[in-house]
Design a protein around this motif. Structure first.
Motif, PDB file in Angstrom:
ATOM      1  N   UNK A  57       4.414 -13.565   1.517  1.00 44.03           N
ATOM      2  CA  UNK A  57       4.155 -13.010   2.854  1.00 44.03           C
ATOM      3  C   UNK A  57       5.377 -13.189   3.746  1.00 44.03           C
ATOM      4  N   UNK A  58       5.963 -14.378   3.733  1.00 47.60           N
ATOM      5  CA  UNK A  58       7.165 -14.612   4.531  1.00 47.60           C
ATOM      6  C   UNK A  58       8.291 -13.697   4.083  1.00 47.60           C
ATOM      7  N   UNK A  59       8.404 -13.461   2.783  1.00 53.41           N
ATOM      8  CA  UNK A  59       9.443 -12.556   2.278  1.00 53.41           C
ATOM      9  C   UNK A  59       9.246 -11.148   2.822  1.00 53.41           C
ATOM     10  N   UNK A  60       8.011 -10.658   2.789  1.00 50.55           N
ATOM     11  CA  UNK A  60       7.740  -9.294   3.248  1.00 50.55           C
ATOM     12  C   UNK A  60       8.012  -9.147   4.744  1.00 50.55           C
ATOM     13  N   UNK A  61       7.639 -10.150   5.531  1.00 52.61           N
ATOM     14  CA  UNK A  61       7.889 -10.101   6.977  1.00 52.61           C
ATOM     15  C   UNK A  61       9.381 -10.134   7.259  1.00 52.61           C
ATOM     16  N   UNK A  62      10.103 -11.027   6.583  1.00 53.76           N
ATOM     17  CA  UNK A  62      11.546 -11.120   6.792  1.00 53.76           C
ATOM     18  C   UNK A  62      12.243  -9.821   6.419  1.00 53.76           C
ATOM     19  N   UNK A  63      11.797  -9.188   5.330  1.00 51.89           N
ATOM     20  CA  UNK A  63      12.410  -7.937   4.896  1.00 51.89           C
ATOM     21  C   UNK A  63      12.262  -6.859   5.958  1.00 51.89           C
ATOM     22  N   UNK A  64      11.073  -6.752   6.560  1.00 46.04           N
ATOM     23  CA  UNK A  64      10.861  -5.780   7.629  1.00 46.04           C
ATOM     24  C   UNK A  64      11.707  -6.123   8.854  1.00 46.04           C
ATOM     25  N   UNK A  65      11.705  -7.402   9.232  1.00 45.96           N
ATOM     26  CA  UNK A  65      12.439  -7.824  10.426  1.00 45.96           C
ATOM     27  C   UNK A  65      13.935  -7.639  10.251  1.00 45.96           C
ATOM     28  N   UNK A  66      14.435  -7.822   9.025  1.00 40.66           N
ATOM     29  CA  UNK A  66      15.863  -7.680   8.754  1.00 40.66           C
ATOM     30  C   UNK A  66      16.309  -6.228   8.678  1.00 40.66           C
ATOM     31  N   UNK A  67      15.362  -5.306   8.614  1.00 35.15           N
ATOM     32  CA  UNK A  67      15.710  -3.892   8.483  1.00 35.15           C
ATOM     33  C   UNK A  67      15.542  -3.210   9.837  1.00 35.15           C
ATOM     34  N   UNK A  68      14.372  -2.635  10.091  1.00 38.34           N
ATOM     35  CA  UNK A  68      14.146  -2.029  11.402  1.00 38.34           C
ATOM     36  C   UNK A  68      12.703  -2.193  11.868  1.00 38.34           C
ATOM     37  N   UNK A  69      12.045  -3.192  11.289  1.00 44.43           N
ATOM     38  CA  UNK A  69      10.650  -3.410  11.631  1.00 44.43           C
ATOM     39  C   UNK A  69       9.758  -2.478  10.841  1.00 44.43           C
ATOM     40  N   UNK A  70       8.444  -2.756  10.869  1.00 44.70           N
ATOM     41  CA  UNK A  70       7.524  -1.894  10.151  1.00 44.70           C
ATOM     42  C   UNK A  70       6.145  -2.501  10.043  1.00 44.70           C
ATOM     43  N   UNK A  71       5.311  -1.881   9.232  1.00 47.86           N
ATOM     44  CA  UNK A  71       3.920  -2.276   9.074  1.00 47.86           C
ATOM     45  C   UNK A  71       3.651  -2.761   7.655  1.00 47.86           C
ATOM     46  N   UNK A  72       2.967  -3.905   7.540  1.00 46.08           N
ATOM     47  CA  UNK A  72       2.372  -4.354   6.290  1.00 46.08           C
ATOM     48  C   UNK A  72       0.878  -4.114   6.430  1.00 46.08           C
ATOM     49  N   UNK A  73       0.319  -3.255   5.581  1.00 45.33           N
ATOM     50  CA  UNK A  73      -1.095  -2.885   5.693  1.00 45.33           C
ATOM     51  C   UNK A  73      -1.833  -3.447   4.491  1.00 45.33           C
ATOM     52  N   UNK A  74      -2.730  -4.406   4.741  1.00 44.03           N
ATOM     53  CA  UNK A  74      -3.494  -5.066   3.686  1.00 44.03           C
ATOM     54  C   UNK A  74      -4.863  -4.415   3.570  1.00 44.03           C
ATOM     55  N   UNK A  75      -5.201  -4.055   2.317  1.00 46.54           N
ATOM     56  CA  UNK A  75      -6.463  -3.368   2.058  1.00 46.54           C
ATOM     57  C   UNK A  75      -6.259  -1.987   1.480  1.00 46.54           C
ATOM     58  N   UNK A  76      -4.997  -1.663   1.109  1.00 38.77           N
ATOM     59  CA  UNK A  76      -4.665  -0.368   0.511  1.00 38.77           C
ATOM     60  C   UNK A  76      -3.923  -0.633  -0.791  1.00 38.77           C
ATOM     61  N   UNK A  77      -4.377  -0.043  -1.896  1.00 36.25           N
ATOM     62  CA  UNK A  77      -3.809  -0.310  -3.213  1.00 36.25           C
ATOM     63  C   UNK A  77      -2.483   0.411  -3.404  1.00 36.25           C
ATOM     64  N   UNK A  78      -1.787   0.063  -4.500  1.00 31.97           N
ATOM     65  CA  UNK A  78      -0.490   0.665  -4.785  1.00 31.97           C
ATOM     66  C   UNK A  78      -0.576   2.167  -5.012  1.00 31.97           C
ATOM     67  N   UNK A  79      -1.728   2.650  -5.514  1.00 37.14           N
ATOM     68  CA  UNK A  79      -1.874   4.097  -5.708  1.00 37.14           C
ATOM     69  C   UNK A  79      -2.404   4.784  -4.452  1.00 37.14           C
ATOM     70  N   UNK A  80      -2.346   4.079  -3.341  1.00 36.91           N
ATOM     71  CA  UNK A  80      -2.694   4.587  -2.006  1.00 36.91           C
ATOM     72  C   UNK A  80      -4.148   5.051  -1.970  1.00 36.91           C
ATOM     73  N   UNK A  81      -5.036   4.120  -2.275  1.00 38.76           N
ATOM     74  CA  UNK A  81      -6.469   4.317  -2.073  1.00 38.76           C
ATOM     75  C   UNK A  81      -6.984   3.135  -1.261  1.00 38.76           C
ATOM     76  N   UNK A  82      -8.047   3.376  -0.513  1.00 39.83           N
ATOM     77  CA  UNK A  82      -8.589   2.334   0.340  1.00 39.83           C
ATOM     78  C   UNK A  82      -9.343   1.314  -0.505  1.00 39.83           C
ATOM     79  N   UNK A  83      -8.857   0.072  -0.507  1.00 43.24           N
ATOM     80  CA  UNK A  83      -9.495  -0.995  -1.276  1.00 43.24           C
ATOM     81  C   UNK A  83     -10.304  -1.915  -0.377  1.00 43.24           C
ATOM     82  N   UNK A  84      -9.804  -2.153   0.836  1.00 45.78           N
ATOM     83  CA  UNK A  84     -10.503  -3.016   1.777  1.00 45.78           C
ATOM     84  C   UNK A  84     -10.234  -4.493   1.528  1.00 45.78           C
ATOM     85  N   UNK A  85     -10.362  -5.273   2.601  1.00 45.75           N
ATOM     86  CA  UNK A  85     -10.223  -6.732   2.509  1.00 45.75           C
ATOM     87  C   UNK A  85     -11.329  -7.367   3.351  1.00 45.75           C
TER      88      UNK A  85
END
Length: 315
Positions: A57-85
């Motif tokens: 989680x810290x890696x993903x946040x740092x990667x976004x912050x080091x680039x230009x910011x962005x969204x981490x969306x939890x509850x969506x699978x790699x094939x872009x379907x709604x999985x939910x959490x």
């Protein structure tokens, strides 16, 4: 504070505003792919079982912050379907603690947006909004098993839809950009102080003594953010006056030099528009001239605040 313009707004053609569950659901339904500022995550971040272990989680946040910011969306699978959490398992305090423990320097301004399903599916999502950081590069440290156990200290960043690690020349460039931003911020503050000091002294009868203060956010407000309206500017000034008076009352149990009599001389808190700023003063405008203590307040659209108070009278 969560941003009001993101990859979802851009893709869906929405005006600036908060991210909603319906926006996430529509982006998933239309198969919006990952990018440098959007990362779909199926499961919630897992806790590090051993202190000092690599934290994804810290890696993903740092990667976004080091680039230009962005969204981490939890509850969506790699094939872009709604999985939910399960939103009941979201612990934003623990997530924030991981950032403080595993990142150097830590990333500030991260927002956690739990979004319950509005379509009856029960597939809730969590949106973690990471702003672009003025303090980049951020390094993640811990130990991980790759070929063998080893301790690593890397600066992750987003490259298209993937996370990679900065080589030496990119780290050097990130530091150069940070120092340049800091130098520009200091120069801007000095310019505000110098301009305001020259302005108020030019309007004063010599000799005069003024208190001039300039403050600027570490992360200036982006130009795309709408400027304060007049009622909003009035609210900022009046709230600041009340807060200052309360602090003075608790700190100085005696007649105060700059007590509650200060801001009424702003003539009814009626700010006027300036160049990318609101200006409230009882000087400079002949119709608002007064023989009382001079006061000048500027609320700049980039978040800079300048206050000047004449201390020459009744001191």
């Amino acid at each position: 504070m969560a941003r009001t313009w993101t990859r979802l707004h851009d893709f869906l053609g929405h005006p600036p505003g908060p991210v909603t569950y319906d926006m996430v659901a529509e982006a998933v339904q239309r198969k919006l792919g990952e990018s440098d500022d959007l990362d779909w995550k199926e499961a919630l971040p897992a806790a590090s079982p051993v202190p000092g272990q690599w934290n994804e989680f810290a890696k993903d946040v740092a990667a976004m912050a080091n680039t230009r910011g962005g969204l981490l969306v939890y509850g969506v699978s790699d094939d872009i379907t709604m999985a939910g959490i399960d939103l009941a398992k979201v612990n934003d305090k623990q997530l924030g603690q991981w950032l403080r423990v595993h990142l150097q320097p830590t990333v500030s301004g991260v927002s956690y947006l739990p979004l319950p399903a509005t379509d009856g599916s029960g597939k809730d999502v969590l949106v973690v909004d990471v702003p672009a950081s003025e303090m980049a590069p951020h390094f993640l440290y811990g130990w991980q098993q790759k070929d063998k156990d080893k301790t690593t200290f890397n600066a992750p960043f987003r490259h298209r839809d993937d996370t990679d690690y900065m080589p030496e020349h990119q780290i050097a460039l990130a530091y150069r950009d940070r120092f340049a931003r800091q130098a520009a911020a200091e120069a801007a503050l000095e310019q505000h102080l110098r301009h305001t000091t020259d302005l108020v002294l030019g309007e004063s009868e010599a000799p005069a003594a003024w208190l001039v203060i300039a403050a600027r956010p570490t992360r200036p407000i982006p130009r795309m953010v709408p400027a304060l309206s007049r009622p909003e500017a009035q609210h900022v000034v009046s709230s600041g006056a009340k807060r200052a008076d309360a602090l003075l009352a608790s700190a100085i149990p005696m007649p105060r030099l700059l007590g509650p009599q200060l801001f009424p001389y702003l003539l009814g808190n009626n700010p006027r528009k300036g160049l990318r700023r609101w200006v409230d003063t009882n000087m400079l405008v002949p119709a608002r001239a007064t023989r009382q203590r001079g006061v000048l307040v500027e609320l700049h659209h980039d978040g800079t605040v300048v206050t000047a108070v004449d201390l020459s009278h009744r001191t």
